[in-house]
Scaffold this motif. Structure first.
Motif, PDB file in Angstrom:
ATOM      1  N   ALA A  33       0.814  -1.213   0.000  1.00  8.15           N
ATOM      2  CA  ALA A  33       0.000   0.000   0.000  1.00  8.15           C
ATOM      3  C   ALA A  33       0.852   1.269   0.000  1.00  8.15           C
ATOM      4  O   ALA A  33       0.309   2.380   0.034  1.00  8.15           O
ATOM      5  CB  ALA A  33      -0.926  -0.001   1.220  1.00  8.15           C
ATOM      6  N   GLY A  34       2.176   1.104  -0.008  1.00 10.71           N
ATOM      7  CA  GLY A  34       3.050   2.270  -0.131  1.00 10.71           C
ATOM      8  C   GLY A  34       3.685   2.748   1.149  1.00 10.71           C
ATOM      9  O   GLY A  34       4.171   3.885   1.211  1.00 10.71           O
ATOM     10  N   PHE A  35       3.713   1.899   2.190  1.00 12.66           N
ATOM     11  CA  PHE A  35       4.278   2.291   3.481  1.00 12.66           C
ATOM     12  C   PHE A  35       5.596   1.566   3.743  1.00 12.66           C
ATOM     13  O   PHE A  35       5.696   0.352   3.563  1.00 12.66           O
ATOM     14  CB  PHE A  35       3.310   1.969   4.626  1.00 12.66           C
ATOM     15  CG  PHE A  35       2.071   2.811   4.635  1.00 12.66           C
ATOM     16  CD1 PHE A  35       2.039   4.012   5.335  1.00 12.66           C
ATOM     17  CD2 PHE A  35       0.937   2.405   3.940  1.00 12.66           C
ATOM     18  CE1 PHE A  35       0.891   4.786   5.347  1.00 12.66           C
ATOM     19  CE2 PHE A  35      -0.209   3.179   3.941  1.00 12.66           C
ATOM     20  CZ  PHE A  35      -0.235   4.378   4.643  1.00 12.66           C
ATOM     21  N   ASP A  36       6.591   2.324   4.184  1.00  9.99           N
ATOM     22  CA  ASP A  36       7.786   1.744   4.774  1.00  9.99           C
ATOM     23  C   ASP A  36       7.600   1.742   6.285  1.00  9.99           C
ATOM     24  O   ASP A  36       6.990   2.669   6.839  1.00  9.99           O
ATOM     25  CB  ASP A  36       9.028   2.556   4.404  1.00  9.99           C
ATOM     26  CG  ASP A  36       9.384   2.409   2.937  1.00  9.99           C
ATOM     27  OD1 ASP A  36       9.193   1.317   2.390  1.00  9.99           O
ATOM     28  OD2 ASP A  36       9.850   3.403   2.339  1.00  9.99           O
ATOM     29  N   LEU A  37       8.114   0.726   6.963  1.00 15.14           N
ATOM     30  CA  LEU A  37       7.898   0.554   8.392  1.00 15.14           C
ATOM     31  C   LEU A  37       9.194   0.740   9.166  1.00 15.14           C
ATOM     32  O   LEU A  37      10.256   0.255   8.744  1.00 15.14           O
ATOM     33  CB  LEU A  37       7.324  -0.832   8.691  1.00 15.14           C
ATOM     34  CG  LEU A  37       6.070  -1.247   7.908  1.00 15.14           C
ATOM     35  CD1 LEU A  37       5.629  -2.642   8.324  1.00 15.14           C
ATOM     36  CD2 LEU A  37       4.945  -0.242   8.109  1.00 15.14           C
ATOM     37  N   ALA A  38       9.101   1.405  10.310  1.00 16.45           N
ATOM     38  CA  ALA A  38      10.254   1.577  11.197  1.00 16.45           C
ATOM     39  C   ALA A  38       9.779   1.420  12.633  1.00 16.45           C
ATOM     40  O   ALA A  38       8.921   2.182  13.097  1.00 16.45           O
ATOM     41  CB  ALA A  38      10.888   2.949  10.988  1.00 16.45           C
ATOM     42  N   TYR A  39      10.345   0.412  13.325  1.00 18.85           N
ATOM     43  CA  TYR A  39      10.029   0.199  14.733  1.00 18.85           C
ATOM     44  C   TYR A  39      11.150  -0.620  15.356  1.00 18.85           C
ATOM     45  O   TYR A  39      11.867  -1.346  14.657  1.00 18.85           O
ATOM     46  CB  TYR A  39       8.672  -0.503  14.908  1.00 18.85           C
ATOM     47  CG  TYR A  39       8.547  -1.811  14.157  1.00 18.85           C
ATOM     48  CD1 TYR A  39       8.949  -3.020  14.742  1.00 18.85           C
ATOM     49  CD2 TYR A  39       8.027  -1.847  12.867  1.00 18.85           C
ATOM     50  CE1 TYR A  39       8.837  -4.217  14.051  1.00 18.85           C
ATOM     51  CE2 TYR A  39       7.918  -3.037  12.171  1.00 18.85           C
ATOM     52  CZ  TYR A  39       8.321  -4.223  12.763  1.00 18.85           C
ATOM     53  OH  TYR A  39       8.218  -5.410  12.084  1.00 18.85           O
ATOM     54  N   PRO A  40      11.339  -0.522  16.667  1.00 22.51           N
ATOM     55  CA  PRO A  40      12.404  -1.276  17.327  1.00 22.51           C
ATOM     56  C   PRO A  40      11.989  -2.722  17.584  1.00 22.51           C
ATOM     57  O   PRO A  40      10.820  -3.076  17.442  1.00 22.51           O
ATOM     58  CB  PRO A  40      12.612  -0.527  18.641  1.00 22.51           C
ATOM     59  CG  PRO A  40      11.256   0.048  18.935  1.00 22.51           C
ATOM     60  CD  PRO A  40      10.634   0.373  17.602  1.00 22.51           C
TER      61      PRO A  40
END
Length: 294
Positions: A33-40
């Protein structure tokens, strides 16, 4: 055109790890859907590689800090045409400052560095920021129990005066997010309205056209009183336990669920904190330019 960025900023002890598990479970659909993800990946969350370093109390913003945060975020979203979905409960700071009666004392400095890093990457105004609030008595108790899993802690009773005399609270944090990050929309959610992790994701990204799955396992549950007492005995005896070792202790005591008062406020103390939380929610409701759900 600014790069879209959606920020889930926790707060602590509001199911953040479960939310990040939800991001991992739905990674393929979100990326499509066009999202890059960033989380620890603090609690073993798959795909959690974010290592966002922000200043602590007394540290002034520096170009080196901004450059470091910029590099970190850049590794997670290099295409300006793709939105960034960032989940990090440590954005306002660390919980152990509660022990000294300080409520996220570095929040303003941390938000300024984060804002500068976002601007450097073409994200001048976050599209939407989501902050979940938890009642003070539950927040402080849960924070204490969580730290007790892998650190020696002083007796809960010795910290109660600091919790009761906390220097500030949620209204100050909400104002900091609003004025410093200045997102297009700031959504503030009372923990009682949190719902499922997929529901929380829809609060963060309304109109998200992705079929989502809810994580099957609940993340980051506190250990029982029996487990915490066993761990504290070992820490105060001078032992240092790796994650696998202290998790084994927690698992060994998981069926001993009778409370023993390891961490609990008295009725009067709980009443004070509950009244303060309600008063602060009423103050937040009067802050203009936010979406407040309670």
């Amino acid at each position: 055109m600014d790069k879209p960025v959606f920020i889930h900023a926790g707060a602590h002890r509001t199911g953040t790890s479960s939310f990040q598990m939800c991001l991992d479970l739905n990674r393929a659909g979100l990326q499509a859907a066009g999202f890059d993800l960033a989380y620890p990946g603090r609690d073993g969350i798959p795909g959690g590689t974010l290592r966002l370093k922000l200043p602590g109390p007394g540290e002034a913003r520096s170009e080196q800090m901004v450059a470091r945060a910029t590099r970190t975020l850049a590794t997670h979203s290099t295409d300006p045409a793709r939105a960034l979905l960032l989940s990090e409960e440590n954005i306002p700071g660390r919980m152990f400052h509660f022990y000294k009666g300080r409520f996220y004392p570095a929040a303003e400095a941390r938000l300024k560095v984060l804002k500068a890093a976002l601007q450097a990457l073409g994200m001048a105004r976050p599209t939407r920021v989501l902050l979940v609030l938890r009642p003070y008595d539950a927040l402080f108790t849960s924070a204490y129990r969580k730290r007790a899993e892998d650190n020696p802690v002083p007796p809960f009773a010795t910290l109660v005066p600091h919790f009761i005399g906390m220097d500030r609270g949620w209204p100050a944090l909400v104002r900091a997010f609003k004025t410093i990050l200045a997102p297009d929309e700031l959504v503030v959610l009372d923990y009682a309205q949190r719902g499922s992790s997929t529901a929380l994701l829809h609060h963060l990204v309304p109109g998200l056209d992705v079929t989502l799955q809810e994580p099957a396992r609940v993340m980051n549950l506190s250990a029982t009183d029996a487990a915490l007492k066993a761990l504290q005995a070992r820490y105060h005896a001078g032992e240092t336990l790796e994650r696998a070792a202290w998790q084994e202790v927690i698992a060994a005591h998981q069926n001993q669920r009778d409370p023993s008062g390891f961490a609990a406020f008295g009725a009067e103390e709980s009443g004070v904190l509950s009244a303060r939380y309600e008063e602060h929610l009423n103050k937040i409701a009067k802050i203009r330019g936010i979406t407040f759900l309670r």
